[in-house]
Each structure stands twice: as structure tokens, then as C-alpha cells.
Scaffold this motif. Structure first.
Motif: not given
Length: 179
Positions: A20, A175, A27-28, A24
Motif C-alpha cells: 500500500t 507520506l 502515485e506521489r 502511494r
């Protein structure tokens, strides 16, 4: 402190949220995420014969984020890694996640990775010593102590940034700081 690593390993026991978090981060940052379970598992839960070659190909890339898994893959990936993000959550949290995830996957008969495997029946946890729930319990402390202790494993690579996150809040905050 700015985090500029482009080859990132996500460490943690089963249920910590490695995949997960890796997704993420991808994605960032735009860094490609390659899920090691997808490279490893073939049909019928058999390891894919190309796994070692696939890991070498992944490690050779300029940028990636992936999970710190599989004894044979770890040294190959660590040799090229710039950072290790260690999700070191309490056992009660990781075990609850493993159990929920396993039940959800079984009930929904979710197809896992390209191989399309599904979780075995829940009751198989009672007889299969390698069932994911039993395996997760057996390995719950492996990065904290003993031969697999993560800080000791990184001594040979002092240039690798180690980020240790001990709560879900720390994971979320870290994050968020990525941008």
C-alpha cells in the motif's frame, strides 16, 4: 529533510502495509512500483522460474519502489537501493490487518497478482503451518531482532537512508511530507 531517493525498498512484516505504501509513493512521486509478490508467484502458488532474473532486471532500473521481501531478492535490491522505509507497527495492528485482509480476499475470492491465485479456505489456517496468518505470527518480530534485524542488515550500506515509521500516523505524516 528532503527525501530524494529514486530506488526505495519498503520493509515490514506481513500486514504492515508495504505494498500500500509503495503504491502511494509511486502515485506521489511518479516512481514506478513493482510488486514483488507479482514477480514471485506463479499459478498454484508456485514460485515463477524467472523470479531471480526479474529481480535483477528491476534492480538495474534507474527508479523503482518495491517491497523488501524474499531472501534471494533482498541483497540484489539492497545493492542498488537508496532508501529503506521500515514500517514497524505493533504486532496487534499487523496481525489484525493480516486476518482482515485474508478473510476479505477469501470471501471475495480475489485473484492475486498476475498468477490469479486465491487465498485458501480460512480453516486451513488450523492445519497448514505456512498459512499466511500463522506465518505472519511466526515472523512478527523478524526485522527487530536476530539475524533479520533490519538495522544490522543495513550496516553494509551506510549510504542508504533508513526511515523507521512506528505508527500508522507516522506513515501518513511521512507520506504527506513527500508532497
Amino acid at each position: 529533510m528532503e527525501f530524494t531517493a529514486r530506488r526505495i525498498l519498503i520493509a515490514g512484516v506481513s500486514g504492515s502495509g508495504k505494498s500500500t505504501l509503495a503504491a502511494r509513493i509511486a502515485e506521489r512521486t511518479g516512481i514506478p512500483h513493482v510488486e514483488l509478490d507479482d514477480l514471485h508467484w506463479g499459478p498454484g502458488w508456485q514460485p515463477r522460474p524467472t523470479f531471480a532474473a526479474d529481480v535483477r532486471d528491476l534492480a538495474a532500473r534507474d527508479a523503482w519502489v518495491t517491497e523488501w521481501q524474499y531472501a534471494g531478492a533482498r541483497p540484489v535490491l539492497l545493492a542498488r537501493a537508496q532508501a529503506v522505509v521500515w514500517i514497524d507497527l505493533p504486532t496487534r495492528v499487523t496481525m489484525a490487518r493480516v486476518i482482515r485482509r485474508t478473510i476479505r480476499r477469501r470471501i471475495r475470492r480475489e485473484r492475486l497478482w498476475r498468477a490469479g491465485n486465491v487465498e485458501p479456505p480460512i480453516l486451513s489456517a488450523l492445519v497448514d503451518p505456512d498459512h499466511i496468518v500463522r506465518w505472519a505470527w511466526r515472523t512478527r518480530d523478524k526485522y527487530r531482532t536476530g539475524e533479520e534485524a533490519l538495522p544490522a542488515r543495513l550496516e553494509s550500506r551506510p549510504d542508504v537512508t533508513l526511515v523507521r515509521l512506528r505508527t500508522a500516523r507516522e506513515v501518513a505524516d511521512w507520506l504527506d511530507a513527500l508532497g
